[in-house]
Design a protein around this motif. Structure first.
Motif, PDB file in Angstrom:
ATOM      1  N   ALA A 144      40.650  48.009  85.334  1.00 17.18           N
ATOM      2  CA  ALA A 144      40.219  48.309  86.704  1.00 17.18           C
ATOM      3  C   ALA A 144      39.620  47.032  87.278  1.00 17.18           C
ATOM      4  O   ALA A 144      39.685  45.972  86.659  1.00 17.18           O
ATOM      5  CB  ALA A 144      39.206  49.452  86.704  1.00 17.18           C
ATOM      6  N   ALA A 145      39.038  47.154  88.451  1.00 17.29           N
ATOM      7  CA  ALA A 145      38.520  45.961  89.124  1.00 17.29           C
ATOM      8  C   ALA A 145      37.537  45.189  88.265  1.00 17.29           C
ATOM      9  O   ALA A 145      37.502  43.967  88.293  1.00 17.29           O
ATOM     10  CB  ALA A 145      37.876  46.366  90.450  1.00 17.29           C
ATOM     11  N   SER A 146      36.704  45.887  87.490  1.00 15.86           N
ATOM     12  CA  SER A 146      35.694  45.185  86.696  1.00 15.86           C
ATOM     13  C   SER A 146      35.552  45.764  85.293  1.00 15.86           C
ATOM     14  O   SER A 146      34.473  45.706  84.707  1.00 15.86           O
ATOM     15  CB  SER A 146      34.344  45.209  87.413  1.00 15.86           C
ATOM     16  OG  SER A 146      33.939  46.549  87.650  1.00 15.86           O
ATOM     17  N   ALA A 147      36.609  46.356  84.760  1.00 16.71           N
ATOM     18  CA  ALA A 147      36.592  46.910  83.409  1.00 16.71           C
ATOM     19  C   ALA A 147      37.529  46.081  82.525  1.00 16.71           C
ATOM     20  O   ALA A 147      38.731  46.014  82.779  1.00 16.71           O
ATOM     21  CB  ALA A 147      37.026  48.369  83.421  1.00 16.71           C
ATOM     22  N   ASP A 191      36.003  43.805  68.743  1.00 16.94           N
ATOM     23  CA  ASP A 191      36.680  44.218  69.967  1.00 16.94           C
ATOM     24  C   ASP A 191      35.711  45.083  70.765  1.00 16.94           C
ATOM     25  O   ASP A 191      35.043  45.942  70.201  1.00 16.94           O
ATOM     26  CB  ASP A 191      37.923  45.021  69.569  1.00 16.94           C
ATOM     27  CG  ASP A 191      38.893  45.177  70.720  1.00 16.94           C
ATOM     28  OD1 ASP A 191      38.442  45.196  71.864  1.00 16.94           O
ATOM     29  OD2 ASP A 191      40.102  45.296  70.464  1.00 16.94           O
ATOM     30  N   CYS A 192      35.619  44.855  72.075  1.00 11.37           N
ATOM     31  CA  CYS A 192      34.656  45.643  72.854  1.00 11.37           C
ATOM     32  C   CYS A 192      35.090  45.714  74.309  1.00 11.37           C
ATOM     33  O   CYS A 192      36.000  45.016  74.742  1.00 11.37           O
ATOM     34  CB  CYS A 192      33.258  45.032  72.755  1.00 11.37           C
ATOM     35  SG  CYS A 192      33.096  43.457  73.629  1.00 11.37           S
ATOM     36  N   THR A 193      34.412  46.558  75.070  1.00 12.44           N
ATOM     37  CA  THR A 193      34.586  46.587  76.517  1.00 12.44           C
ATOM     38  C   THR A 193      33.546  45.664  77.134  1.00 12.44           C
ATOM     39  O   THR A 193      32.491  45.410  76.545  1.00 12.44           O
ATOM     40  CB  THR A 193      34.410  48.005  77.076  1.00 12.44           C
ATOM     41  OG1 THR A 193      33.104  48.485  76.734  1.00 12.44           O
ATOM     42  CG2 THR A 193      35.465  48.940  76.511  1.00 12.44           C
ATOM     43  N   GLY A 194      33.838  45.164  78.312  1.00 15.79           N
ATOM     44  CA  GLY A 194      32.911  44.241  78.947  1.00 15.79           C
ATOM     45  C   GLY A 194      32.823  44.452  80.443  1.00 15.79           C
ATOM     46  O   GLY A 194      33.787  44.885  81.082  1.00 15.79           O
ATOM     47  N   GLU A 195      31.653  44.153  80.996  1.00 13.67           N
ATOM     48  CA  GLU A 195      31.427  44.166  82.441  1.00 13.67           C
ATOM     49  C   GLU A 195      30.646  42.918  82.807  1.00 13.67           C
ATOM     50  O   GLU A 195      29.874  42.399  82.001  1.00 13.67           O
ATOM     51  CB  GLU A 195      30.633  45.407  82.863  1.00 13.67           C
ATOM     52  CG  GLU A 195      31.373  46.717  82.708  1.00 13.67           C
ATOM     53  CD  GLU A 195      30.569  47.883  83.239  1.00 13.67           C
ATOM     54  OE1 GLU A 195      29.425  47.652  83.697  1.00 13.67           O
ATOM     55  OE2 GLU A 195      31.071  49.019  83.199  1.00 13.67           O
ATOM     56  N   VAL A 196      30.824  42.447  84.034  1.00 11.65           N
ATOM     57  CA  VAL A 196      30.078  41.271  84.470  1.00 11.65           C
ATOM     58  C   VAL A 196      28.631  41.663  84.750  1.00 11.65           C
ATOM     59  O   VAL A 196      28.330  42.822  85.076  1.00 11.65           O
ATOM     60  CB  VAL A 196      30.713  40.630  85.730  1.00 11.65           C
ATOM     61  CG1 VAL A 196      32.124  40.168  85.444  1.00 11.65           C
ATOM     62  CG2 VAL A 196      30.692  41.594  86.909  1.00 11.65           C
ATOM     63  N   SER A 197      27.742  40.697  84.611  1.00 10.67           N
ATOM     64  CA  SER A 197      26.319  40.949  84.872  1.00 10.67           C
ATOM     65  C   SER A 197      26.072  41.095  86.371  1.00 10.67           C
ATOM     66  O   SER A 197      26.901  40.711  87.206  1.00 10.67           O
ATOM     67  CB  SER A 197      25.486  39.791  84.327  1.00 10.67           C
ATOM     68  OG  SER A 197      25.717  38.608  85.080  1.00 10.67           O
ATOM     69  N   GLY A 198      24.905  41.637  86.701  1.00 11.84           N
ATOM     70  CA  GLY A 198      24.547  41.772  88.111  1.00 11.84           C
ATOM     71  C   GLY A 198      24.462  40.433  88.803  1.00 11.84           C
ATOM     72  O   GLY A 198      24.893  40.290  89.957  1.00 11.84           O
TER      73      GLY A 198
END
Length: 372
Positions: free
Chosen positions: A45-48, A57-64
């Motif tokens: 997705a846009a940020s997933a 192995d992991c999922t990641g999101e950008v910091s605020g």
């Protein structure tokens, strides 16, 4: 900087001394955080994101903070990027992305929508496989268009003519492609008949990253499965009436092949909307640019000017008129895009100015209140 055994997972995904040096600079700037390197292997997705690191192995999101400072869509991570992340304890495994290491190459296009915006298809690529099926959807002008984006990307373009089993004279079409893409390797392959694999082995060295791009139905996922020796991606058929493909790949994902190369499978594109690509345009049409150098006038438009070397080449058959038409069409498109981006940039600056002024006033008020 030294690579150690603890980097054995990311080494498989292309980590090396050059990336380690770039990572050291980021660690120095963010000394208070325990950062590890990871590669973006998929974007859902846009940020997933799905990341691979030496911790797993992991999922990641950008910091605020990352999100606040990102000035454009292309400033966000893309598949193939190396990122510096902070690992979070717990299940399932998660990480916060704090920084992207500077890209060495990136294939981009104009994102869908009315606002001109750059979208990164894949980053840190060694090769870009431009795929075109040898059926009734074969189109030289479309290949030229992909060549513009490929040369602009910084990756080395390679053209693969797939489904050669559907064509009676594949070599004749390959010759036409070689004329339309001067200096670019062209390979005819058939996954169905296991033909042409040995031609691709030089590109599939361990650590190389290859993006596969092209229209829907040209056989990108089939190519991946063939080279992997396993069904990594679901494949679908084409429409019988026009040989156009159906979308089976729905997101971009990086796969590790048995020989150690990494292949990025991408969703098919009905039409490639170009982003800023003046250098790529000149390289894709290097033969026409060479002819233009012999025109009498330096600002020749190659229309009705006297002693135009380009028009002379068209008259003698040295240059195909449809290739020249595509050259001019792409030139106009890039000029329109530049104008739209300039206007959009001006609007962004104008809208940002009041907010910046407001923040400045708030800082002055806060400062004066402390002084009191």
């Amino acid at each position: 900087m030294t690579i150690t055994n603890k980097n054995k997972v990311t080494l498989q995904y292309g980590w090396n001394e050059a990336w380690e040096e770039k990572a050291a600079l980021v660690r120095g700037e963010m000394a208070g955080k325990e950062l590890v390197q990871a590669r973006v292997c998929a974007q859902y997705a846009a940020s997933a994101y799905r990341l691979i690191s030496d911790l797993g192995d992991c999922t990641g999101e950008v910091s605020g903070k990352f999100r606040f400072l990102a000035v454009s869509r292309s400033a966000y991570p893309a598949v193939g990027d190396w990122v510096m992340v902070e690992w979070l304890a717990g299940e399932p495994a998660r990480a916060v992305i704090h920084s992207i290491l500077p890209r060495k190459s990136a294939m981009t296009r104009r994102a869908a929508g009315s606002v001109p915006e750059e979208q990164v298809i894949g980053a840190n690529l060694n090769y870009l496989f431009i795929t075109s099926a040898l059926n009734q959807d074969f189109n030289l002008r479309k290949i030229e268009r992909y060549m513009v984006a490929a040369w602009e990307s910084g990756a080395a373009p390679v053209i693969l003519l797939t489904k050669s089993d559907l064509c009676e004279d594949a070599r004749a079409l390959a010759a036409l492609v070689e004329e339309a893409a001067p200096g670019v390797p062209v390979h005819v392959v058939s996954a169905l008949h296991d033909e042409g694999r040995e031609q691709l082995s030089p590109y599939l060295a361990a650590g190389n990253t290859i993006a596969v791009t092209g229209s829907s139905g040209v056989g990108k996922s089939t190519l991946l499965n063939w080279l992997a020796g396993d069904e990594l991606q679901h494949t679908g058929g084409i429409r019988e009436d026009d040989a156009r493909g159906r979308h089976t790949t729905t997101h971009r994902e990086l796969f590790l092949l048995p020989g150690g190369a990494l292949m990025l499978d991408t969703p098919g594109m009905r039409e490639l909307q170009l982003w800023e690509a003046d250098e790529g345009w000149q390289q894709a049409f290097v033969d026409i640019e060479g002819l233009a150098a012999d025109c009498r006038f330096r600002d020749c438009k190659h229309e009705a000017e006297a002693d135009c070397a380009v028009q002379a080449a068209i008259s003698t058959g040295e240059l195909d008129h449809s290739r020249f038409t595509n050259y001019k069409k792409t030139e106009r498109e890039l000029a329109r895009l530049a104008r739209k981006e300039q206007r959009a940039g001006q609007r962004r600056r104008e809208s940002a100015a009041p907010a910046a002024a407001s923040r400045k006033r708030e800082r002055r008020i806060e400062s004066s209140s402390w002084e009191e």
